[in-house]
Design a protein around this motif. Sequence first.
Motif, mmCIF file in Angstrom:
data_model
loop_
_atom_site.group_PDB
_atom_site.id
_atom_site.type_symbol
_atom_site.label_atom_id
_atom_site.label_comp_id
_atom_site.label_asym_id
_atom_site.label_seq_id
_atom_site.Cartn_x
_atom_site.Cartn_y
_atom_site.Cartn_z
ATOM 1 N N ARG A 12 45.633 34.914 45.166
ATOM 2 C CA ARG A 12 45.450 35.810 44.029
ATOM 3 C C ARG A 12 46.250 35.343 42.823
ATOM 4 N NH1 ARG A 12 46.074 41.893 46.265
ATOM 5 N NH2 ARG A 12 47.930 41.054 47.268
ATOM 6 N N ARG A 14 48.578 35.971 39.618
ATOM 7 C CA ARG A 14 49.660 36.933 39.373
ATOM 8 C C ARG A 14 50.056 36.911 37.890
ATOM 9 N NH1 ARG A 14 53.105 39.197 43.248
ATOM 10 N NH2 ARG A 14 52.184 37.794 44.803
ATOM 11 N N CYS A 33 39.809 43.917 34.569
ATOM 12 C CA CYS A 33 39.306 44.115 35.938
ATOM 13 C C CYS A 33 37.994 44.891 35.974
ATOM 14 C CB CYS A 33 40.360 44.827 36.789
ATOM 15 S SG CYS A 33 41.819 43.819 37.085
ATOM 16 N N PRO A 39 45.212 51.716 38.876
ATOM 17 C CA PRO A 39 45.556 50.752 39.927
ATOM 18 C C PRO A 39 46.301 51.394 41.085
ATOM 19 C CG PRO A 39 47.129 50.596 38.136
ATOM 20 C CD PRO A 39 46.080 51.577 37.685
ATOM 21 N N LYS A 48 51.883 50.389 50.319
ATOM 22 C CA LYS A 48 51.357 51.192 49.221
ATOM 23 C C LYS A 48 52.317 52.338 48.898
ATOM 24 C CE LYS A 48 47.209 53.652 47.673
ATOM 25 N NZ LYS A 48 45.830 54.069 48.015
ATOM 26 N N GLU A 68 53.756 45.781 42.702
ATOM 27 C CA GLU A 68 52.513 45.101 42.362
ATOM 28 C C GLU A 68 51.408 46.119 42.068
ATOM 29 O OE1 GLU A 68 51.710 42.727 45.787
ATOM 30 O OE2 GLU A 68 53.313 41.286 45.353
ATOM 31 N N VAL A 70 47.413 46.639 41.665
ATOM 32 C CA VAL A 70 46.161 46.007 42.083
ATOM 33 C C VAL A 70 45.016 46.994 41.856
ATOM 34 C CG1 VAL A 70 44.879 44.957 43.977
ATOM 35 C CG2 VAL A 70 47.353 44.617 43.823
ATOM 36 N N ARG A 72 41.205 48.103 42.680
ATOM 37 C CA ARG A 72 40.233 47.929 43.771
ATOM 38 C C ARG A 72 39.026 47.107 43.317
ATOM 39 N NH1 ARG A 72 39.649 53.784 46.865
ATOM 40 N NH2 ARG A 72 41.800 53.909 47.657
ATOM 41 N N ASN A 74 38.849 44.639 41.355
ATOM 42 C CA ASN A 74 39.128 43.205 41.363
ATOM 43 C C ASN A 74 40.508 42.948 41.954
ATOM 44 O OD1 ASN A 74 39.380 40.476 40.958
ATOM 45 N ND2 ASN A 74 38.636 40.505 38.857
ATOM 46 N N PRO A 75 40.606 42.919 43.278
ATOM 47 C CA PRO A 75 41.898 42.708 43.942
ATOM 48 C C PRO A 75 42.407 41.273 43.837
ATOM 49 C CG PRO A 75 40.137 42.801 45.570
ATOM 50 C CD PRO A 75 39.507 43.138 44.254
ATOM 51 N N ILE A 78 46.985 40.325 40.632
ATOM 52 C CA ILE A 78 48.182 41.127 40.879
ATOM 53 C C ILE A 78 48.937 41.223 39.552
ATOM 54 C CG2 ILE A 78 50.412 41.258 42.042
ATOM 55 C CD1 ILE A 78 49.223 39.758 44.369
ATOM 56 N N THR A 245 38.323 34.281 39.373
ATOM 57 C CA THR A 245 38.757 35.640 39.707
ATOM 58 C C THR A 245 38.294 36.652 38.670
ATOM 59 O OG1 THR A 245 40.702 34.846 40.920
ATOM 60 C CG2 THR A 245 40.757 37.125 40.150
#
Length: 389
Positions: A12, A14, A33, A39, A48, A68, A70, A72, A74-75, A78, A245
């Motif tokens: 991923r 970052r 995203c 997020p 979480k 972090e 994130v 959903r 576009n996971p 980060i 991504t």
Amino acid sequence: MDPSKIKEKIVRFRILIIGRANAGKTTILKRVCNTRENPEIFNSAGEKIDVDVLKESRGRGEHDINNEMVFRKNPGFIFHDSRGFEAGGESEYDKVNTFIAARSEEGDIKDRIHTIWYCIPMDEASRAFTEAELKFFSRCDTGSIPVIVIFTKFDALYDVAFARLRKEGKSRTDAKALAPKRAEEAFANGSQLKFLYHSKDIRRPPKCHVCLPDMDKDDADCGLLIERTAETLDSEALQQLFVSTQQTNLELCVRYAVERALEKFVVSDEKISSEDAITRLGRWFPHISIVRLLILVRARAMLIQAIAHCSQRGVSVLILVRARAMLIQAIAHCSQIVSVLILVRARAMLIQAIAHCSQRVSVLILVRARAMLIQAIAHCSQYNVTHVW
């Protein structure tokens, strides 16, 4: 690092996002995203964090930059938020500086910060640089991490330009139409950019900047931010990860596939199988789940430019036809749905692309092009498409 192994190694992309409160940071991240949802937040151990617990800690002025964010939708991204950094105090600056330094020294590239976005709002109350911003750009050592300044709420300058145009005697309609361009020109020659890039006080200027207006509107476009971020990355592996991504700028995927992969096929003497070519091209846009007509229309526009560029260098039409077929094949390779309409349109686009770069297109070339495209489409289609032709 071999770009072909990028997803296995880094996984991923970052990003550290820095900026004042109400700078529009979350709005921009949602645009990037392609989502309206908030997020999810995870601690450094990957657990979480409950939203209510998070609100309580923020209410007490507590924030962990290692958390972090994130989305959903576009996971693959980060995000780390430097909430509280705008205060300008030494402790806030030290936390950010320590975080950047520690992440820069991470042995595993997936744990490093790959890009920093620094948000500076341009609404009337916030146009001057704050103490926190001066500290960051004069003292913070970001190493090889590219920093991009995002001037958010840039549409606030449109209002200023509109008022000036009205004073100059322009009608409301003309002033509204001219305001964006006038604001951009004034800002490009204004004090903020001169200070940011040329002041003696700024010893570590950003790689570049972007101006983002109207991010709160439904048709907001963050494409320029995506493009500039890709350009500032000095590693093809990271470029491939970032480009593949992001999900808001398909043209960028096509452009990098053409420049990094397709052009190599055209000018290289290396023998590459069609399967390998498909794989290499497809790595630049693996997020595509459905090939729609719009995708191929946009791809066509950029590929015709590449074909025209190559044709000036004496590359034969037949090679370009084959390259065209391979790119369409790569796009379709990522798709679960290929409609008959798309196949018909693809054939028409291929002929147009050939005609664009050749004044004398022989019947034989068109026949061979048609055969290759049928092969490409049939390779990824779940049904017999010969009736379309």
